[in-house]
Design an enzyme around this catalytic site. Structure first.
Site, mmCIF file in Angstrom:
data_model
loop_
_atom_site.group_PDB
_atom_site.id
_atom_site.type_symbol
_atom_site.label_atom_id
_atom_site.label_comp_id
_atom_site.label_asym_id
_atom_site.label_seq_id
_atom_site.Cartn_x
_atom_site.Cartn_y
_atom_site.Cartn_z
ATOM 1 N N VAL A 62 68.040 17.987 84.449
ATOM 2 C CA VAL A 62 66.759 19.486 83.956
ATOM 3 C C VAL A 62 65.372 18.425 84.838
ATOM 4 O O VAL A 62 64.915 17.929 84.890
ATOM 5 C CB VAL A 62 66.153 19.822 82.302
ATOM 6 C CG1 VAL A 62 65.551 18.377 82.302
ATOM 7 C CG2 VAL A 62 65.469 20.910 82.507
ATOM 8 N N CYS A 63 64.916 19.838 85.881
ATOM 9 C CA CYS A 63 63.810 20.002 86.367
ATOM 10 C C CYS A 63 62.985 21.070 86.053
ATOM 11 O O CYS A 63 63.241 22.000 85.214
ATOM 12 C CB CYS A 63 63.640 19.587 87.516
ATOM 13 S SG CYS A 63 64.828 20.880 88.893
ATOM 14 N N ARG A 64 62.139 21.793 87.070
ATOM 15 C CA ARG A 64 61.471 22.852 86.816
ATOM 16 C C ARG A 64 62.142 23.666 86.937
ATOM 17 O O ARG A 64 62.371 24.956 86.459
ATOM 18 C CB ARG A 64 59.541 22.411 87.202
ATOM 19 C CG ARG A 64 59.329 24.129 87.854
ATOM 20 C CD ARG A 64 57.608 23.924 88.757
ATOM 21 N NE ARG A 64 57.606 25.488 88.949
ATOM 22 C CZ ARG A 64 57.577 26.062 90.289
ATOM 23 N NH1 ARG A 64 58.645 25.448 90.541
ATOM 24 N NH2 ARG A 64 57.285 27.204 89.423
ATOM 25 N N GLY A 66 65.215 23.756 89.025
ATOM 26 C CA GLY A 66 66.792 23.915 89.442
ATOM 27 C C GLY A 66 66.827 22.530 90.421
ATOM 28 O O GLY A 66 68.574 22.850 90.455
ATOM 29 N N MET A 90 63.345 24.314 83.482
ATOM 30 C CA MET A 90 61.907 24.486 82.624
ATOM 31 C C MET A 90 61.877 26.139 82.892
ATOM 32 O O MET A 90 60.923 26.543 81.571
ATOM 33 C CB MET A 90 61.221 23.444 82.625
ATOM 34 C CG MET A 90 61.190 22.251 82.588
ATOM 35 S SD MET A 90 62.338 22.478 80.086
ATOM 36 C CE MET A 90 60.789 22.712 79.455
#
Length: 98
Positions: A62-64, A66, A90
């Site tokens: 996961v990141c901010r 994608g 996120m």
């Protein structure tokens, strides 16, 4: 590349599933809120820390938004890891955060 939605991850966590989630955002971003029980390995460090991971496990990345998680997923998959990219990151996460 395998993908999973934020809602699917939230459902699995609510069902008590033990998920291996790696957050590839920078520490400052993670400090603002993260999915519970995630491991933080910033994207720039993934290739140097992949020895800490177990190829027998499945990891959700996961990141901010994608984008970074997609790059990390490709890197890890290319090195023999079983990984799934959390689409939307996120920005679309509506579940509990630490």
């Amino acid at each position: 590349m395998k993908r999973i939605t934020a809602k699917e991850v939230e459902t699995l966590l609510n069902e008590g599933k033990n998920l291996n989630i790696i957050d590839v955002r920078e520490a400052k971003e993670v400090a603002a809120g993260k999915i519970p029980s995630t491991i933080n390995i910033p994207l720039r460090l993934v290739e140097f820390r992949m020895h800490e991971l177990d190829k027998a496990k499945e990891y959700i990345i996961v990141c901010r938004s994608g984008a970074r998680s997609s790059r990390a997923t490709q890197l890890l998959k290319g090195n023999g890891f079983n990984v799934i990219n959390l689409t939307g990151g996120m920005l679309v996460w509506e579940g509990i955060v630490d």
